[in-house]
Scaffold this motif. Structure first.
Motif, PDB file in Angstrom:
ATOM      1  N   ALA A 404       1.066  -1.212   0.029  1.00 19.23           N
ATOM      2  CA  ALA A 404      -0.085   0.248   0.180  1.00 19.23           C
ATOM      3  C   ALA A 404       0.797   1.591  -0.012  1.00 19.23           C
ATOM      4  O   ALA A 404       0.406   2.253  -0.507  1.00 19.23           O
ATOM      5  CB  ALA A 404      -0.889   0.121   1.353  1.00 19.23           C
ATOM      6  N   VAL A 405       1.896   1.248   0.851  1.00 16.67           N
ATOM      7  CA  VAL A 405       3.105   2.597   0.702  1.00 16.67           C
ATOM      8  C   VAL A 405       3.445   2.716  -0.553  1.00 16.67           C
ATOM      9  O   VAL A 405       3.507   3.714  -1.026  1.00 16.67           O
ATOM     10  CB  VAL A 405       4.065   2.042   1.885  1.00 16.67           C
ATOM     11  N   LYS A 406       3.719   1.445  -1.368  1.00 13.49           N
ATOM     12  CA  LYS A 406       4.384   1.768  -2.737  1.00 13.49           C
ATOM     13  C   LYS A 406       3.237   2.280  -3.598  1.00 13.49           C
ATOM     14  O   LYS A 406       3.608   3.288  -4.342  1.00 13.49           O
ATOM     15  CB  LYS A 406       4.720   0.266  -3.156  1.00 13.49           C
ATOM     16  N   GLU A 407       2.116   1.745  -3.600  1.00 13.07           N
ATOM     17  CA  GLU A 407       1.063   2.357  -4.229  1.00 13.07           C
ATOM     18  C   GLU A 407       0.756   3.779  -3.890  1.00 13.07           C
ATOM     19  O   GLU A 407       0.503   4.603  -5.066  1.00 13.07           O
ATOM     20  CB  GLU A 407      -0.300   1.551  -4.028  1.00 13.07           C
ATOM     21  N   ARG A 409       2.866   5.999  -2.848  1.00 13.49           N
ATOM     22  CA  ARG A 409       4.143   6.603  -3.358  1.00 13.49           C
ATOM     23  C   ARG A 409       3.796   7.010  -4.971  1.00 13.49           C
ATOM     24  O   ARG A 409       3.936   7.988  -5.662  1.00 13.49           O
ATOM     25  CB  ARG A 409       5.299   6.084  -3.310  1.00 13.49           C
ATOM     26  N   LEU A 410       3.363   5.870  -5.779  1.00 16.98           N
ATOM     27  CA  LEU A 410       3.057   5.966  -7.051  1.00 16.98           C
ATOM     28  C   LEU A 410       1.817   6.920  -7.262  1.00 16.98           C
ATOM     29  O   LEU A 410       2.009   7.575  -8.391  1.00 16.98           O
ATOM     30  CB  LEU A 410       2.535   4.657  -7.628  1.00 16.98           C
ATOM     31  N   GLY A 411       0.762   6.952  -6.375  1.00 14.67           N
ATOM     32  CA  GLY A 411      -0.135   7.979  -6.577  1.00 14.67           C
ATOM     33  C   GLY A 411       0.094   9.101  -6.252  1.00 14.67           C
ATOM     34  O   GLY A 411      -0.382  10.217  -7.072  1.00 14.67           O
ATOM     35  N   LEU A 412       1.080   9.499  -5.347  1.00 15.47           N
ATOM     36  CA  LEU A 412       1.640  10.671  -5.144  1.00 15.47           C
ATOM     37  C   LEU A 412       2.373  11.382  -6.360  1.00 15.47           C
ATOM     38  O   LEU A 412       2.362  12.385  -6.774  1.00 15.47           O
ATOM     39  CB  LEU A 412       2.474  10.701  -3.944  1.00 15.47           C
ATOM     40  N   ARG A 413       3.316  10.431  -6.830  1.00 10.67           N
ATOM     41  CA  ARG A 413       4.181  10.775  -8.105  1.00 10.67           C
ATOM     42  C   ARG A 413       2.913  11.236  -9.300  1.00 10.67           C
ATOM     43  O   ARG A 413       3.253  12.190  -9.978  1.00 10.67           O
ATOM     44  CB  ARG A 413       4.856   9.620  -8.595  1.00 10.67           C
ATOM     45  N   LEU A 414       1.889  10.411  -9.309  1.00 15.28           N
ATOM     46  CA  LEU A 414       1.005  10.649 -10.518  1.00 15.28           C
ATOM     47  C   LEU A 414       0.323  12.105 -10.148  1.00 15.28           C
ATOM     48  O   LEU A 414       0.060  12.977 -11.273  1.00 15.28           O
ATOM     49  CB  LEU A 414      -0.007   9.447 -10.548  1.00 15.28           C
ATOM     50  N   ALA A 415       0.015  12.236  -9.062  1.00 12.75           N
ATOM     51  CA  ALA A 415      -0.832  13.584  -8.590  1.00 12.75           C
ATOM     52  C   ALA A 415       0.392  14.896  -8.955  1.00 12.75           C
ATOM     53  O   ALA A 415      -0.061  15.766  -9.371  1.00 12.75           O
ATOM     54  CB  ALA A 415      -1.007  13.410  -7.202  1.00 12.75           C
ATOM     55  N   GLN A 416       1.555  14.538  -8.392  1.00 14.69           N
ATOM     56  CA  GLN A 416       2.657  15.796  -8.764  1.00 14.69           C
ATOM     57  C   GLN A 416       2.560  15.865 -10.336  1.00 14.69           C
ATOM     58  O   GLN A 416       2.764  17.191 -10.762  1.00 14.69           O
ATOM     59  CB  GLN A 416       4.042  15.351  -8.289  1.00 14.69           C
ATOM     60  N   ALA A 417       2.530  14.831 -11.152  1.00 19.49           N
ATOM     61  CA  ALA A 417       2.697  15.100 -12.620  1.00 19.49           C
ATOM     62  C   ALA A 417       1.355  15.757 -13.050  1.00 19.49           C
ATOM     63  O   ALA A 417       1.472  16.834 -13.974  1.00 19.49           O
ATOM     64  CB  ALA A 417       3.041  13.619 -13.346  1.00 19.49           C
TER      65      ALA A 417
END
Length: 482
Positions: A404-407, A409-417
């Protein structure tokens, strides 16, 4: 004379107490210096095993049981003693048994002609008599009475050692749990502080959008409520850290001398698979020190019952004595001294059922300990099963929250993009950061629970303490090398 003996006894007790008290304070039970605040969990366990007062209590109990063995063995050795008597009286000339000293000892080979009357010329005057002697007795044969008593004392000593090891294992478990909980709370303080900051940022952004009429009043109030909740959660966790510090001090055996704060080092996470449950149950029933304690107690009671049973039979011993008697009024004395020696046999004929009752009482105690052993067997099985299932659940949760933490982090990167491409607002980006922080907090909690439940499983199976303490319950100097 009685007052004089009582005074001497009180004086002796005072001297004994003065001799014992310095030993108590010199034994290390009073701790005035706290350990290093940056201690590892291994250092914390070693410190606790050397300073916890409960362990000193059980070590003294072991020493007391060892002394009982010496007390039981003393029956096989000679018993030597000396004594003296001084008295005055007015018995009269014709009271020859008194004049011959028969009232003092039944074994003195005296005659009236040899010692003479304590009176003078038939007068009823007061006379003084002094008697001194030394004697010895030696047990010859007792039908195993004291042999079984010695064996009973030895088994009681084994039970005391097992109780000490049990307490060692308990202290190790308490320290590991307190250390892990303090480490979790310190991590959560960091996470909750970041969560509060992110919530405050969301509140400010939502308020700006509300003033620009892009957000409703309800959204603005919800954002303020989230900040207040985050602040309360952070304050609660800070106070909880103080509680965990006090708990660790107590587990280490510290009171007022404990540290004000500790900074636990990260404990290596153990994600290894758990052995099969039947194997763990078998190990626990073989290695738990409580099982050894109860079994030794049952054996001690049976040996003591055999010792009491032997009291039905004769007791054969040898004796010898030598002494002198002096009549102080007229200076007469029995010289060169009286002596006696021979063998004695004591045969119990009627004791009012005392021996039989003592045997029955010990038999019932042994039966009670046997039932206690059965109950302990059931409790240990439950503890192992419960800890085993909790560890399995914790392993699943740690793996799930790690993913879940990995997901997140990926969600945060997507939100930043998306935010950089002007596809979402800063509020949604901040909420993605908050979600990551919450997921990290859940992962930290699951990791803590895994560490605590693994410690509980090792305690339940009796596999943790041998690394830290020896078979006699004393701490190892170097747990990694011994």
């Amino acid at each position: 004379m009685i007052r004089r003996k009582i005074g001497k006894a009180l004086a002796g007790a005072t001297v004994l107490l003065m001799a014992v008290v310095p030993d108590v304070f010199a034994s290390g039970m009073v701790v005035t210096e706290a350990p290093n605040a940056n201690l590892t969990v291994e250092q914390a366990i070693i410190f606790g095993l050397h300073h916890h007062p409960r362990l000193f209590e059980y070590r003294h109990r072991v020493s007391a049981k060892k002394a009982r063995i010496g007390q039981a063995n003393a029956h096989f050795l000679p018993n030597i003693g000396a004594g003296a008597m001084f008295g005055t009286g007015n018995p009269g000339v014709n009271n020859r048994p008194y004049n011959n000293g028969y009232a003092y000892s039944p074994f003195m080979p005296l005659t009236y002609d040899r010692i003479g009357p304590v009176g003078s010329a038939g007068a009823n005057q007061t006379s003084s008599l002094f008697d001194a002697s030394i004697g010895a007795t030696q047990m010859l044969y007792d039908f195993g009475r004291y042999l079984h008593l010695t064996r009973s004392a030895e088994k009681n000593e084994h039970a005391a050692v097992a109780n000490l090891v049990t307490r060692d294992a308990w202290v190790i478990l308490q320290i590991r749990e307190a250390y892990a909980h303090l480490q979790l709370d310190n991590q959560l303080v960091i996470v909750y502080r970041k969560n509060r900051d992110q919530r405050a940022l969301v509140r400010d952004l939502t308020n700006s959008l509300y003033k620009a009429q892009y957000k409703s009043k309800l959204d603005d109030e919800f954002a303020q409520v989230d900040v207040l909740k985050a602040q309360a959660l952070l304050a609660s966790m800070k106070y909880d850290v103080r509680t965990r510090v006090a708990r660790l001090n107590q587990a280490l055996g510290l009171g007022a001398g404990g540290a004000k704060n500790y900074f636990p080092t990260p404990v290596q996470e153990d994600l290894s698979p758990v052995p099969p449950l039947p194997n763990l149950v078998k190990i626990a029933l073989d290695d738990r020190p409580e099982m050894h304690s109860v079994k030794s107690t049952v054996g001690a009671l049976k040996e003591y019952a055999s010792s009491v049973q032997a009291s039905h039979y004769p007791y054969l011993s040898a004796f010898g004595s030598f002494g002198t008697m002096n009549q102080l009024t007229n200076g007469a004395a029995y010289t060169p001294g009286w002596w006696s020696g021979g063998a004695m046999m004591n045969v119990p004929i009627y004791t009012g059922g005392m021996i039989r009752s003592r045997v029955e009482a010990n038999r019932q105690k042994a039966l009670a300990e046997t039932e206690k052993l059965r109950d302990l067997d059931h409790r240990i099985r439950y503890e192992v099963v419960s800890a085993h299932e909790r560890v399995l659940t914790d392993l699943y949760n740690v793996k799930a929250y790690t993913s879940a933490v990995k997901e997140a982090r990926l969600g945060l990167r997507l939100a930043q993009a998306k935010y950089e491409s002007n596809l979402i607002s800063i509020v949604k980006l901040t909420l993605a950061e908050v979600y990551l922080l919450n997921t990290r907090a859940d992962l930290a909690k699951s990791q803590y629970q895994l560490a605590v439940d693994r410690a509980a499983l090792e305690f339940a199976t009796g596999t943790d303490y041998p690394r830290w303490v020896k078979a006699d319950g004393t701490p190892r100097k170097n747990p990694r090398l011994d």
